[in-house]
Design a protein around this motif. Sequence first.
Motif, short mmCIF file in Angstrom:
data_model
loop_
_atom_site.label_atom_id
_atom_site.label_comp_id
_atom_site.label_asym_id
_atom_site.label_seq_id
_atom_site.Cartn_x
_atom_site.Cartn_y
_atom_site.Cartn_z
N ARG A 178 29.51 -29.20 11.76
CA ARG A 178 29.77 -28.66 13.09
C ARG A 178 31.12 -27.95 13.15
N ALA A 179 32.05 -28.41 12.33
CA ALA A 179 33.40 -27.82 12.33
C ALA A 179 33.51 -26.58 11.47
N ALA A 180 32.47 -26.29 10.69
CA ALA A 180 32.58 -25.23 9.68
C ALA A 180 32.87 -23.86 10.28
N GLU A 181 32.10 -23.44 11.29
CA GLU A 181 32.27 -22.10 11.84
C GLU A 181 33.60 -21.94 12.58
N PRO A 182 34.00 -22.88 13.44
CA PRO A 182 35.33 -22.74 14.07
C PRO A 182 36.47 -22.66 13.06
N LEU A 183 36.38 -23.42 11.98
CA LEU A 183 37.43 -23.36 10.96
C LEU A 183 37.41 -22.01 10.24
N LYS A 184 36.24 -21.53 9.93
CA LYS A 184 36.12 -20.23 9.27
C LYS A 184 36.69 -19.12 10.15
N ALA A 185 36.47 -19.23 11.46
CA ALA A 185 36.98 -18.22 12.39
C ALA A 185 38.50 -18.21 12.43
N ASP A 213 37.08 -28.82 21.85
CA ASP A 213 35.82 -29.53 21.63
C ASP A 213 34.61 -28.70 22.00
N ALA A 214 34.77 -27.79 22.96
CA ALA A 214 33.65 -26.95 23.39
C ALA A 214 33.11 -26.11 22.24
N GLU A 215 33.97 -25.75 21.31
CA GLU A 215 33.50 -24.96 20.16
C GLU A 215 32.61 -25.79 19.24
N PHE A 216 32.88 -27.08 19.13
CA PHE A 216 32.01 -27.94 18.33
C PHE A 216 30.67 -28.11 19.02
N GLU A 217 30.70 -28.24 20.34
CA GLU A 217 29.46 -28.40 21.09
C GLU A 217 28.59 -27.16 20.95
N ALA A 218 29.22 -26.00 20.86
CA ALA A 218 28.48 -24.75 20.76
C ALA A 218 27.70 -24.64 19.46
N VAL A 219 28.14 -25.37 18.44
CA VAL A 219 27.44 -25.32 17.15
C VAL A 219 26.82 -26.67 16.83
N ARG A 220 26.52 -27.46 17.88
CA ARG A 220 25.89 -28.77 17.65
C ARG A 220 24.60 -28.57 16.88
N LEU A 221 24.40 -29.40 15.86
CA LEU A 221 23.25 -29.24 14.97
C LEU A 221 22.00 -29.94 15.47
N ASP A 222 22.16 -30.83 16.44
CA ASP A 222 21.00 -31.56 16.94
C ASP A 222 21.00 -31.52 18.46
N ALA A 223 20.02 -32.16 19.03
CA ALA A 223 19.90 -32.17 20.49
C ALA A 223 20.49 -33.45 21.07
N VAL A 224 21.61 -33.91 20.51
CA VAL A 224 22.23 -35.20 20.84
C VAL A 224 21.19 -36.29 20.72
N HIS A 225 20.48 -36.22 19.63
CA HIS A 225 19.47 -37.18 19.17
C HIS A 225 18.80 -38.01 20.26
N SER A 226 17.64 -38.26 20.18
CA SER A 226 16.94 -39.45 20.56
C SER A 226 16.48 -39.66 21.97
N ASP A 240 34.78 -37.77 13.93
CA ASP A 240 34.02 -36.60 14.37
C ASP A 240 34.67 -35.29 13.95
N ALA A 241 34.06 -34.18 14.39
CA ALA A 241 34.53 -32.85 14.01
C ALA A 241 35.96 -32.60 14.47
N SER A 242 36.29 -33.07 15.66
CA SER A 242 37.63 -32.87 16.19
C SER A 242 38.69 -33.56 15.33
N ALA A 243 38.40 -34.79 14.90
CA ALA A 243 39.33 -35.52 14.05
C ALA A 243 39.50 -34.83 12.71
N LEU A 244 38.43 -34.27 12.18
CA LEU A 244 38.50 -33.55 10.91
C LEU A 244 39.41 -32.34 11.03
N VAL A 245 39.26 -31.58 12.11
CA VAL A 245 40.10 -30.40 12.31
C VAL A 245 41.57 -30.80 12.44
N SER A 246 41.83 -31.90 13.14
CA SER A 246 43.22 -32.36 13.28
C SER A 246 43.82 -32.70 11.92
#
Length: 333
Positions: free
Chosen positions: A201-208, A313-326, A293-299
Amino acid sequence: MVEIVNRPYAKAFEAFASARPEILCLSADLTSSCEVDGFRDRHPDQFLSLGMAEQNMLSFASGLAMQDFRPFIHTFAVFLYRRPYDQLINSIAYSNRKVRMMGFLPGITTPGGITHQAIEDISVMRAIPNMTILECGDATEVETVLDVADSIDGPVYVRVLRGEVPRLFSTPFAFNKVRTLSEGDDVLVVTAGVCTEEAMRAAEPLKARGVGVHHLHASTLKPFDREAIVKAAAGKKGVVTLENHTINGGLGSMVAEILAEEGMGVKLRRLGLNDTFAHGASKPYLMKKYKLDASALVSAISDLLGRPLDIADAEFEAVRLDAVHSTQKAEAL
């Protein structure tokens, strides 16, 4: 959005075991919770309920293995090593029995609190001679881990995902081979299990932000793909590990040992439960609270690079890979 697979283990185990009559499915009174209730109903001759008596179940499985059966034990991960540790050592590991221990609800994927959260299982299991440790990170690995586990000459412990599981990978589980999910020159990120999804989830924001991340996903934790870590860490500004486990003795410790033994002199940040027990709550809440989570990784990456990355955090939500499961409440007991 990626594909979400409903109960991949249930389907995979029935297809795998029903074609091999020497495989026996053992349950510790958590049959439906471990997704083998359908197998029990349709293949009763291959099913054994051992009740809430894990010590006996492990010794019983060892005896079955001595008679050339192939026992697969199903229970929550925490009940495979805390309660029956003596039997795990003396009945299974010491005699190198081919017993496959399928551990569900690893780490903080359960709201059950400390009694149900296997947060130190990898550190315990990797200290046991003869033990192999596997961890599933998506639906594809859940579907294909059984062949890998069954091929190993000795006991195997598997961290299994259940319920609605995202499909992140297109290729099957490969024994003792890390997956390369991205390549970059700045930072090496090593993840396992459900934490891999967070790093993706953090990949695209970091690449940007111009950060080159070399991302490795590890699914075999003992043995461990040492060569891949050494190669990927060379020349990096730092390494970050992210795991659904305490930072003591798990993935972070494995990577630290390799970096130190190879004299690589690269900075390391270990993300996981930092010498603490976790509360009982939903998986997203716990991953956020305990910085898995993704935010901790970026930090952590920002700290290693010595510059702010300013990713909300909104940028991670924008690239969420799932539908918040379940819709099925896969995290429930």
